[in-house]
Design a protein around this motif. Structure first.
Motif, PDB file in Angstrom:
ATOM      1  N   ASP A  95      58.279  27.200  34.670  1.00 38.44           N
ATOM      2  CA  ASP A  95      59.581  27.575  34.114  1.00 38.44           C
ATOM      3  C   ASP A  95      60.695  27.330  35.138  1.00 38.44           C
ATOM      4  O   ASP A  95      60.446  26.964  36.274  1.00 38.44           O
ATOM      5  CB  ASP A  95      59.592  29.042  33.639  1.00 38.44           C
ATOM      6  CG  ASP A  95      58.479  29.327  32.628  1.00 38.44           C
ATOM      7  OD1 ASP A  95      58.397  28.585  31.644  1.00 38.44           O
ATOM      8  OD2 ASP A  95      57.686  30.273  32.837  1.00 38.44           O
ATOM      9  N   SER A  96      61.924  27.531  34.695  1.00 39.19           N
ATOM     10  CA  SER A  96      63.064  27.341  35.586  1.00 39.19           C
ATOM     11  C   SER A  96      63.313  28.618  36.376  1.00 39.19           C
ATOM     12  O   SER A  96      62.800  29.695  36.048  1.00 39.19           O
ATOM     13  CB  SER A  96      64.304  26.990  34.761  1.00 39.19           C
ATOM     14  OG  SER A  96      64.659  28.084  33.941  1.00 39.19           O
ATOM     15  N   TYR A 220      62.963  22.416  44.120  1.00 42.26           N
ATOM     16  CA  TYR A 220      63.502  21.056  44.246  1.00 42.26           C
ATOM     17  C   TYR A 220      64.496  20.911  45.390  1.00 42.26           C
ATOM     18  O   TYR A 220      65.079  19.839  45.536  1.00 42.26           O
ATOM     19  CB  TYR A 220      64.135  20.578  42.931  1.00 42.26           C
ATOM     20  CG  TYR A 220      65.030  21.561  42.220  1.00 42.26           C
ATOM     21  CD1 TYR A 220      66.326  21.793  42.666  1.00 42.26           C
ATOM     22  CD2 TYR A 220      64.581  22.234  41.092  1.00 42.26           C
ATOM     23  CE1 TYR A 220      67.146  22.680  42.009  1.00 42.26           C
ATOM     24  CE2 TYR A 220      65.393  23.137  40.427  1.00 42.26           C
ATOM     25  CZ  TYR A 220      66.677  23.358  40.883  1.00 42.26           C
ATOM     26  OH  TYR A 220      67.488  24.242  40.230  1.00 42.26           O
ATOM     27  N   ASN A 224      61.303  19.980  48.085  1.00 37.19           N
ATOM     28  CA  ASN A 224      61.230  18.553  47.731  1.00 37.19           C
ATOM     29  C   ASN A 224      60.366  18.240  46.513  1.00 37.19           C
ATOM     30  O   ASN A 224      59.750  17.173  46.438  1.00 37.19           O
ATOM     31  CB  ASN A 224      60.682  17.742  48.923  1.00 37.19           C
ATOM     32  CG  ASN A 224      61.374  18.099  50.221  1.00 37.19           C
ATOM     33  OD1 ASN A 224      62.587  17.955  50.330  1.00 37.19           O
ATOM     34  ND2 ASN A 224      60.635  18.610  51.187  1.00 37.19           N
ATOM     35  N   GLY A 225      60.337  19.145  45.537  1.00 38.22           N
ATOM     36  CA  GLY A 225      59.422  18.986  44.406  1.00 38.22           C
ATOM     37  C   GLY A 225      59.862  17.983  43.346  1.00 38.22           C
ATOM     38  O   GLY A 225      59.101  17.682  42.437  1.00 38.22           O
ATOM     39  N   GLY A 226      61.084  17.492  43.461  1.00 37.32           N
ATOM     40  CA  GLY A 226      61.576  16.542  42.461  1.00 37.32           C
ATOM     41  C   GLY A 226      62.592  17.199  41.542  1.00 37.32           C
ATOM     42  O   GLY A 226      62.665  18.424  41.454  1.00 37.32           O
ATOM     43  N   PRO A 227      63.373  16.369  40.832  1.00 39.40           N
ATOM     44  CA  PRO A 227      64.480  16.902  40.029  1.00 39.40           C
ATOM     45  C   PRO A 227      64.013  17.894  38.966  1.00 39.40           C
ATOM     46  O   PRO A 227      63.227  17.552  38.092  1.00 39.40           O
ATOM     47  CB  PRO A 227      65.098  15.651  39.403  1.00 39.40           C
ATOM     48  CG  PRO A 227      64.051  14.580  39.501  1.00 39.40           C
ATOM     49  CD  PRO A 227      63.265  14.892  40.734  1.00 39.40           C
ATOM     50  N   GLY A 228      64.519  19.104  39.062  1.00 37.78           N
ATOM     51  CA  GLY A 228      64.168  20.130  38.080  1.00 37.78           C
ATOM     52  C   GLY A 228      62.717  20.546  38.100  1.00 37.78           C
ATOM     53  O   GLY A 228      62.200  21.069  37.103  1.00 37.78           O
ATOM     54  N   SER A 229      62.047  20.333  39.222  1.00 32.60           N
ATOM     55  CA  SER A 229      60.633  20.744  39.307  1.00 32.60           C
ATOM     56  C   SER A 229      60.532  22.250  39.064  1.00 32.60           C
ATOM     57  O   SER A 229      61.487  22.996  39.272  1.00 32.60           O
ATOM     58  CB  SER A 229      60.068  20.366  40.677  1.00 32.60           C
ATOM     59  OG  SER A 229      60.848  20.923  41.719  1.00 32.60           O
ATOM     60  N   SER A 281      55.880  17.358  36.020  1.00 39.06           N
ATOM     61  CA  SER A 281      56.771  17.913  37.040  1.00 39.06           C
ATOM     62  C   SER A 281      55.990  18.765  38.036  1.00 39.06           C
ATOM     63  O   SER A 281      56.265  18.751  39.239  1.00 39.06           O
ATOM     64  CB  SER A 281      57.855  18.769  36.383  1.00 39.06           C
ATOM     65  OG  SER A 281      58.761  17.969  35.659  1.00 39.06           O
TER      66      SER A 281
ATOM     67  N   TRP B  56      65.033   9.180  41.583  1.00 32.84           N
ATOM     68  CA  TRP B  56      64.867  10.267  42.535  1.00 32.84           C
ATOM     69  C   TRP B  56      64.902   9.722  43.969  1.00 32.84           C
ATOM     70  O   TRP B  56      65.689  10.155  44.805  1.00 32.84           O
ATOM     71  CB  TRP B  56      63.565  11.026  42.261  1.00 32.84           C
ATOM     72  CG  TRP B  56      63.189  12.077  43.276  1.00 32.84           C
ATOM     73  CD1 TRP B  56      63.981  12.625  44.264  1.00 32.84           C
ATOM     74  CD2 TRP B  56      61.916  12.724  43.407  1.00 32.84           C
ATOM     75  NE1 TRP B  56      63.268  13.556  44.980  1.00 32.84           N
ATOM     76  CE2 TRP B  56      62.012  13.642  44.483  1.00 32.84           C
ATOM     77  CE3 TRP B  56      60.710  12.618  42.721  1.00 32.84           C
ATOM     78  CZ2 TRP B  56      60.935  14.445  44.877  1.00 32.84           C
ATOM     79  CZ3 TRP B  56      59.636  13.418  43.113  1.00 32.84           C
ATOM     80  CH2 TRP B  56      59.745  14.321  44.175  1.00 32.84           C
ATOM     81  N   THR B 276      67.960  24.514  35.189  1.00 32.63           N
ATOM     82  CA  THR B 276      67.975  23.091  35.515  1.00 32.63           C
ATOM     83  C   THR B 276      66.854  22.376  34.758  1.00 32.63           C
ATOM     84  O   THR B 276      65.710  22.806  34.793  1.00 32.63           O
ATOM     85  CB  THR B 276      67.777  22.928  37.033  1.00 32.63           C
ATOM     86  OG1 THR B 276      68.783  23.699  37.698  1.00 32.63           O
ATOM     87  CG2 THR B 276      67.872  21.480  37.452  1.00 32.63           C
ATOM     88  N   PRO B 277      67.170  21.282  34.057  1.00 32.35           N
ATOM     89  CA  PRO B 277      66.136  20.582  33.273  1.00 32.35           C
ATOM     90  C   PRO B 277      65.057  19.984  34.174  1.00 32.35           C
ATOM     91  O   PRO B 277      65.360  19.475  35.252  1.00 32.35           O
ATOM     92  CB  PRO B 277      66.922  19.460  32.576  1.00 32.35           C
ATOM     93  CG  PRO B 277      68.369  19.727  32.797  1.00 32.35           C
ATOM     94  CD  PRO B 277      68.503  20.658  33.948  1.00 32.35           C
ATOM     95  N   ASP B 278      63.809  20.058  33.719  1.00 30.80           N
ATOM     96  CA  ASP B 278      62.697  19.461  34.483  1.00 30.80           C
ATOM     97  C   ASP B 278      62.659  17.964  34.162  1.00 30.80           C
ATOM     98  O   ASP B 278      62.054  17.520  33.194  1.00 30.80           O
ATOM     99  CB  ASP B 278      61.364  20.153  34.199  1.00 30.80           C
ATOM    100  CG  ASP B 278      61.053  20.250  32.721  1.00 30.80           C
ATOM    101  OD1 ASP B 278      61.987  20.154  31.915  1.00 30.80           O
ATOM    102  OD2 ASP B 278      59.878  20.413  32.376  1.00 30.80           O
ATOM    103  N   ILE B 279      63.307  17.196  35.018  1.00 30.89           N
ATOM    104  CA  ILE B 279      63.621  15.807  34.717  1.00 30.89           C
ATOM    105  C   ILE B 279      62.391  14.914  34.568  1.00 30.89           C
ATOM    106  O   ILE B 279      62.338  14.080  33.650  1.00 30.89           O
ATOM    107  CB  ILE B 279      64.581  15.261  35.797  1.00 30.89           C
ATOM    108  CG1 ILE B 279      65.944  15.953  35.656  1.00 30.89           C
ATOM    109  CG2 ILE B 279      64.719  13.753  35.726  1.00 30.89           C
ATOM    110  CD1 ILE B 279      66.612  15.758  34.313  1.00 30.89           C
ATOM    111  N   LEU B 280      61.404  15.043  35.427  1.00 34.30           N
ATOM    112  CA  LEU B 280      60.280  14.105  35.321  1.00 34.30           C
ATOM    113  C   LEU B 280      59.580  14.251  33.977  1.00 34.30           C
ATOM    114  O   LEU B 280      59.336  13.261  33.271  1.00 34.30           O
ATOM    115  CB  LEU B 280      59.290  14.299  36.476  1.00 34.30           C
ATOM    116  CG  LEU B 280      59.839  14.080  37.894  1.00 34.30           C
ATOM    117  CD1 LEU B 280      58.699  14.075  38.906  1.00 34.30           C
ATOM    118  CD2 LEU B 280      60.642  12.798  38.009  1.00 34.30           C
ATOM    119  N   SER B 281      59.250  15.467  33.599  1.00 29.39           N
ATOM    120  CA  SER B 281      58.591  15.671  32.305  1.00 29.39           C
ATOM    121  C   SER B 281      59.502  15.239  31.160  1.00 29.39           C
ATOM    122  O   SER B 281      59.055  14.661  30.164  1.00 29.39           O
ATOM    123  CB  SER B 281      58.212  17.142  32.125  1.00 29.39           C
ATOM    124  OG  SER B 281      57.182  17.511  33.006  1.00 29.39           O
TER     125      SER B 281
END
Lengths: 398, 398
Positions: A95-96, A220, A224-229, A281, B56, B276-281
């Motif tokens: 979740d966020s 994130y 460094n988990g990635g965008p919106g991880s 993600s 990314w 924040t949206p989870d971009i990769l998924s």
């Protein structure tokens, strides 16, 4: 070469963490926005190709078991745990951050028991925490009391159920006193919920040592988990049995595949889950955490303070007094891993940051007048700090 | 070659959708579990490499703007919209189905206004809907009334605030009467919330045409978005202005980067966002939706019914009566896109499914006695259906 450039070279040479930069995909940009989106670790694309083509594409549904998808939220939580001073079994990923703030604030207010009707919320918080705490309070019959972190001890009382605080202020970079404030909250009989978004991965947190009750954080930025991880939720072991989630989704059930109409919560950190984990993600985050293998958070903190000290020194040397003013505290005990500079002329803030980015120095801004520079010790060096300050001076027309 | 095998070949030859199978990564497995995790579209790995390494890894924080990350939740929602009969601007993607059920049920109960204290919930629902509706009811002062979908009209009354129903039953594959039940709910002055997890991408839904109020659905089944890909929330345009989210995260704010302490919701579907949206998924889902370009949901439905008809015919022909019993309705108007077979001997259910998987026929089971076979018309053919029934007969020792 100026004295500061020579010093930067020497500092980088002596930096025990300097080799970690090679683990990341970086160009000649000075990337000082890792407090917003961490850089990409080099090995992540190959790992994600495997996840997508082999685990999803070939094993398909079998991967929930055979590729360890089902247990990923707790497994990854246990990898984050040592970075925030938590023993295993207390952190679940998913979740966020906002959704986890909701879980944590509602659960904390329930754990506090009846007769306490106030939730104190950091008045300087990243806004979502305040919005979500407001909804949690509305739905549980509490009221939100906004209070600056320094004023929390005076605001605590027998009506306080829970206190939601940020470990590091997203705007100013100020580090708040987690041990002292948590102790004060406990002395008042309330629960402390900490938002670690701007501290986890940048400095020691000590969740267990300071007996924090619940905590949330994103992954994130410095992780460094990635965008919106996906974000994470920490529920101290002593609270897990009574943790009463407002989002009791099926994956937090004691027997999720029993598919029974009655909800029976699982034991342990699993109870903080909600729905089906977002695997892509989540596994990008898991892969990214490899860069922490063998890295000491204390060493990261030491470098972070040295970097921000040096950046402040360079700014003071290169930028004439009065053009920008640091709002991040000078005292180490009150500083996170970013430096925020207030522009004397607020209208200059956006064009200055735009010009910095055009010249290869990437930070960001917070309206109306704050230039933010985040220092990620895993991949930012002293030469980066010197160059950033030098380019800032150029941009300011010095 | 048997008559049924010849018929399968002829049906596949005449199938206007047969070429779509080439868009997916499939082996010689008969994959009948797309109602749990859709197969991987072939082009997704390359697209995700681009997202990870370029967006990314190289553009980093700039991608929120330059790569369209920030607007992805509504952009992808608008791509799902035509598949469920919704005009643009009413669907937002993000969070899990469970979290979206919470938003939808709380919002519906608020939209219903005071004086209505009951939330009717499909008693045969996928469990998470019931658990989450229970929490929503507890937190808004309502009570949950479990009711079988067929009994909803009789259970409706002046106390009904909202009704949460599944379009297709996850266990039996039964399709419920969305138009008729929605009309009945409206006649009672209540709001209808539909869970589309097992119908979206498999059959026409007609959200706008039937004046559904709110809906949620997952994207990893018939929409092939990938493991745990984000779910979506539909809020009919007429309800958007009064939609009052229990999870008012910062990305749903009218001015999210203003970062003001007061929450002011954005207009439109954006209001359904949280964090924040989870971009990769999310971008894997977006890429996956490309397979729908030019595909008519009516054609998908026609093939789905033909496939499940044919599978039932093959099962009847190959498996002696009494070993398994279809629980999915024979009537087309009551059938989703799966066939569920009840094992006469419940203890056989698990070993039978295990043996099917070992022989290359992948379905799944629901305890205690249901074998589930999902038919995804985009990539399942008639020869697959015939082979699945034939292998089932072999496994049953016929």
């Amino acid at each position: 070469m100026s004295d500061l450039r020579e010093r930067a070279t020497a500092l980088d040479s002596a930096d025990p963490l300097s080799a970690l930069r090679e683990l990341f995909t970086l160009d000649d940009t000075v990337y000082l926005d890792g407090n917003s989106l961490g850089a990409l670790p080099r090995h992540v694309p190959a790992r994600m190709q495997h996840v997508i083509t082999r685990e999803w594409g070939s094993l398909r549904i079998r991967s929930w078991d055979e590729s360890g998808w089902w247990t990923a939220p707790e497994r990854i939580g246990d990898r984050i745990a040592p970075l925030v001073g938590a023993a295993a079994g207390q952190i679940v990923v998913g979740d966020s951050t906002s959704v986890n703030v909701f879980k944590a604030v509602v659960a904390a207010s329930r754990l506090a028991g009846g007769g306490r009707d106030e939730i104190l919320v950091d008045a300087t918080t990243f806004p979502t925490d305040g919005y979500i705490a407001g909804s949690a309070a509305r739905m549980t019959g509490h009221r939100v009391v906004p209070v600056a972190p320094a004023d929390v001890p005076a605001a605590l009382g027998p009506r306080t159920a829970a206190v939601l605080l940020n470990h590091v202020d997203y705007r100013s970079g100020r580090l708040h006193d987690l041990p002292g404030l948590t102790a004060a909250v406990h002395a008042a009989g309330a629960l402390a919920v900490w938002d670690l978004c701007h501290s986890a991965g940048a400095l020691p947190v000590g969740l267990d040592a300071h007996r924090v009750d619940l905590a949330v954080g994103c992954t994130y930025k410095y992780l460094n988990g990635g965008p919106g991880s996906p974000a994470y939720l920490y529920v101290a072991e002593r609270h897990q049995e009574a943790f009463d989630s407002p989002l009791p989704g099926w994956t937090s059930h004691a027997d999720p595949f029993g598919m029974t109409p009655g909800y029976v919560p699982a034991d342990g950190s699993v109870r903080g889950r909600v729905g089906t984990p977002d695997i892509l993600s989540m596994l990008a985050l898991e892969a990214s955490l490899d860069v922490w293998d063998g890295v000491s958070v204390d060493a990261v903190r030491a470098k972070s303070l040295a970097l921000t000290d040096f950046f402040l020194e360079c700014v003071a040397a290169y930028v004439p007094e009065g053009r920008v003013t640091p709002v991040t505290p000078a005292a180490h005990g009150e500083r996170g891993s970013q430096v925020s500079l207030r522009c004397e002329v607020p209208a200059e803030t956006e064009p200055v940051m735009r010009a910095l980015v055009e010249r290869g120095v990437v930070g960001d801004l917070r309206r109306p007048d704050i230039l933010r520079f985040g220092f990620t010790p895993l991949y930012v060096g002293f030469a980066d700090a010197e160059r950033a300050a030098r380019v800032l001076a150029e941009v300011l027309g010095v």
